[in-house]
Write an enzyme that holds these catalytic residues in place. Structure first.
Site, PDB file in Angstrom:
ATOM      1  N   CYS A 169      42.785  43.636  34.481  1.00  0.00           N
ATOM      2  CA  CYS A 169      41.480  44.224  34.768  1.00  0.00           C
ATOM      3  C   CYS A 169      40.929  43.720  36.105  1.00  0.00           C
ATOM      4  O   CYS A 169      41.373  42.721  36.658  1.00  0.00           O
ATOM      5  CB  CYS A 169      40.506  43.935  33.632  1.00  0.00           C
ATOM      6  N   ASP A 170      39.913  44.424  36.587  1.00  0.00           N
ATOM      7  CA  ASP A 170      39.460  44.326  37.977  1.00  0.00           C
ATOM      8  C   ASP A 170      39.360  42.917  38.534  1.00  0.00           C
ATOM      9  O   ASP A 170      39.910  42.618  39.599  1.00  0.00           O
ATOM     10  CB  ASP A 170      38.088  44.990  38.114  1.00  0.00           C
ATOM     11  N   LYS A 171      38.609  42.033  37.877  1.00  0.00           N
ATOM     12  CA  LYS A 171      38.332  40.726  38.467  1.00  0.00           C
ATOM     13  C   LYS A 171      39.497  39.764  38.320  1.00  0.00           C
ATOM     14  O   LYS A 171      39.526  38.724  38.966  1.00  0.00           O
ATOM     15  CB  LYS A 171      37.053  40.120  37.861  1.00  0.00           C
TER      16      LYS A 171
ATOM     17  N   SER B 105      31.300  50.444  40.394  1.00  0.00           N
ATOM     18  CA  SER B 105      32.689  50.535  39.967  1.00  0.00           C
ATOM     19  C   SER B 105      33.490  51.239  41.039  1.00  0.00           C
ATOM     20  O   SER B 105      32.969  52.060  41.804  1.00  0.00           O
ATOM     21  CB  SER B 105      32.766  51.327  38.659  1.00  0.00           C
TER      22      SER B 105
END
Length: 591
Positions: A149-151, A501
């Site tokens: 996921c992103d982070k 986002s």
């Protein structure tokens, strides 16, 4: 004995095979793990390793940490245990001693639109901190950093830079697109569907269909959103091999990539090839060029600034605009376009874009990579289709680009003296002027939008959502998608000291700095003030004299922090400005 094999009760009682009693082979002097595996005084330490099934051969090999944020909390990470197993096999096959350990993840898509989203950017710091701590505390020799996921992605890369151990970055891969009535879906489609449903443009039944069809399995969100942006950047910046971002989650290509990453890290150990040997100013210029050419997430700005700060490399927010002005946008992927990461992978993946940028003079082909080869050299080793053979309606040439300039724009003006960030998903010449509709948090703005109050020309202002004010700089896909879903993609603008986002599209301007919580000019805006947004001129201003803005700020009182204890209070105090990457590491924070 492999550490993956169970240790029998008989082996525990007898101490296992007698070969385990021999003296370990001494490791090269430069490996940190010698501090816990070598010499008579480390017998207790070796005993602990033996309890986990490691043997003499393991203990005389380089210790490679496999940092794995696998979790059942997000489809981005739900399959990462299998990816890590392949990386472990690669390490073992190359003669290393793999040691897997875990760290956290936050699902941005699930926390989106809730108070929980404030934890997202904090998780980047916690991931970096935790991987650094394990590598430091256990005296690891190298790392394979897995991310979903992103982070996860910037957090893992930050940890690699801090530890400066030989490291290979390993992405978990993208999700397959969903399908609805012949068109590809991502979670962006569902967020925008919420706005369309509120407007009465789709039925509750169709929204339910979107919900059920958009996310068909494991993997990170499919468009050129934050995870895929940062995965692509990992190739351009040199911390991952070319071609490693594209193989989809749960595909044979993904597991093969993971095994290759495990083997590659042993080569990096032998060559003593560390992040500090790879990263240079040119690496970051390459990363930005790819980001803007792909139409990547605005979060890439925040994370690259943080990575540069950790690496001690001079990079400012204005560099993004300068590079974007001279770099064409040559990919039309979601959120601005219709295609997803799978479509790019089907025609050769990120390297086909990098090749066009290198050959066009927009990227530094001589920049080093984790493989020990330059980008140009590594391109020569890949089995890519010839450029003229690539038939993809979403890819353009640098000679005939989709847009002459890249997608990222940095705006300044009396509302954002330290800069603000916009990703253009429409036309480059956007201009907007309208009245401010001011909200002190995301929830109140979302309520205003969902109640149908939007008027053409509005400028929604959401403040006190910055790194310190939120704290945590929430992403606001719920609000931005609701605006677009109600048909206001081109006639309503939004600006905030928070974030967006990677799936956000439309004239949405984030990272406004200084943020409201520290008395930035955005704190002075009142309902009805006229705001002008001029993309060609890179300006964002409120129609007030400087003296009037100063007068309002003189009367302004700083709000009380939203949290006075716990992790949010701690990181709220630690965050720096978004204009410098919102880092918390005190040793690298910049004015």
């Amino acid at each position: 004995m492999s550490h993956q094999e169970p240790v029998s009760s008989a082996e525990r009682e007898t101490g296992g095979d007698e070969s385990n009693e021999s003296e370990p082979v001494e490791k090269p002097e430069n490996l940190p793990s010698r501090e816990v595996t070598e010499g008579p005084e480390r017998a207790p330490h070796r005993s602990m390793f033996r309890a986990m099934g490691f043997d003499d051969a393991d203990l005389s090999s380089p210790m490679v940490g496999i940092a794995n944020p696998a979790a059942d909390i997000t489809p981005c990470n739900v399959h990462l245990d299998e990816v890590a197993v392949s990386a472990i096999e690669g390490v073992e096959s190359a003669g290393g001693m793999p040691i897997e350990f875990g760290t956290i993840t936050i699902s941005d898509a699930i926390s989106m639109g809730t108070e929980g989203m404030k934890s997202s950017l904090v998780s980047r710091e916690v991931i970096a901190d935790s991987v650094e701590l394990v590598a430091f505390g256990e005296r690891l020799d190298a790392l394979v950093t897995v991310a979903g996921c992103d982070k996860n992605l910037p957090g893992m890369m930050m940890a690699a830079i801090r530890t400066d151990l030989p490291t290979v970055f390993l992405y978990g891969g993208s999700i397959l697109p969903g399908e609805h009535e012949g068109r590809e879906l991502t979670v962006q489609s569902v967020f925008e569907g919420v706005g369309a449903y509120a407007q009465g443009d789709i039925s509750r039944e169709e929204l339910d269909e979107l919900e059920r069809e958009a996310c068909p399995g494991a993997g990170s969100c499919g468009g050129m959103f934050t995870a895929n942006t940062m995965a692509s950047i990992s190739e351009a910046i040199g911390l991952a091999p070319l071609g490693s971002a594209g193989p989809l989650a749960e595909s044979e290509g993904r597991y093969r990539t993971a095994e290759e990453a495990g083997a590659l890290v042993l080569d990096a150990i032998e060559a003593d090839r560390k992040p500090s040997d790879i990263l240079a100013r040119e690496s970051f210029e390459n990363a930005i060029a790819l980001q803007v050419a792909l139409g990547g997430s605005t979060n890439g700005v925040l994370h690259l600034l943080a990575l540069a700060a950790e690496a001690g490399i001079d990079l400012s927010i204005t560099d993004f605009d300068a590079i974007s002005k001279r770099t064409p946008k040559i990919a039309n992927l979601q959120p601005g376009g219709t295609r997803v990461m799978k479509d790019l992978q089907d025609v050769g993946g990120v390297p086909v874009v990098i090749r066009r940028l290198v050959e066009g003079g927009y990227m530094h082909g001589e920049a080093m990579t984790v493989t020990g080869q330059t980008i140009a050299e590594e391109l020569e080793t890949l089995d890519l289709p010839a450029d003229e053979e690539i038939d993809a309606d979403f890819l353009y040439t640098v000679e005939e680009p989709l847009h002459e300039e890249g997608a990222i724009k940095i705006l300044t003006g009396n509302l954002a003296p330290d800069g603000a960030v916009l990703k253009v998903t429409g036309e480059d010449d956007f201009y907007h002027e309208g009245p401010a509709r001011v909200f002190e948090n995301e929830e109140s703005a979302m309520q205003y939008v969902q109640e149908g109050n939007l008027q053409s020309g509005d400028v929604i202002v959401i403040r006190n959502e910055g790194p310190q004010g939120g704290p945590g700089m929430r992403e606001m896909l719920g609000v931005t998608a609701a605006v677009v879903g109600q048909g206001h993609e081109d006639d309503v603008a939004l600006l905030t000291d928070g974030r967006f986002s990677g799936a956000t599209r439309g004239p949405m301007i984030g990272h406004v700095a200084p943020e409201a919580f520290v008395g930035g000019p955005i704190a002075a805006i009142e309902n009805g003030d006229r705001i002008e947004i001029d993309i060609p001129e890179r300006e964002m201003n409120v129609d007030l004299a400087e003296e009037r803005v100063d007068e309002r700020l003189t009367d302004w009182e700083a709000p009380e922090p939203n949290y006075d204890s716990g992790v949010l209070a701690k990181y709220g105090l630690a965050f720096g400005s978004a204009a410098n990457g919102a880092v918390t590491n005190p040793g690298v924070q910049r004015e």
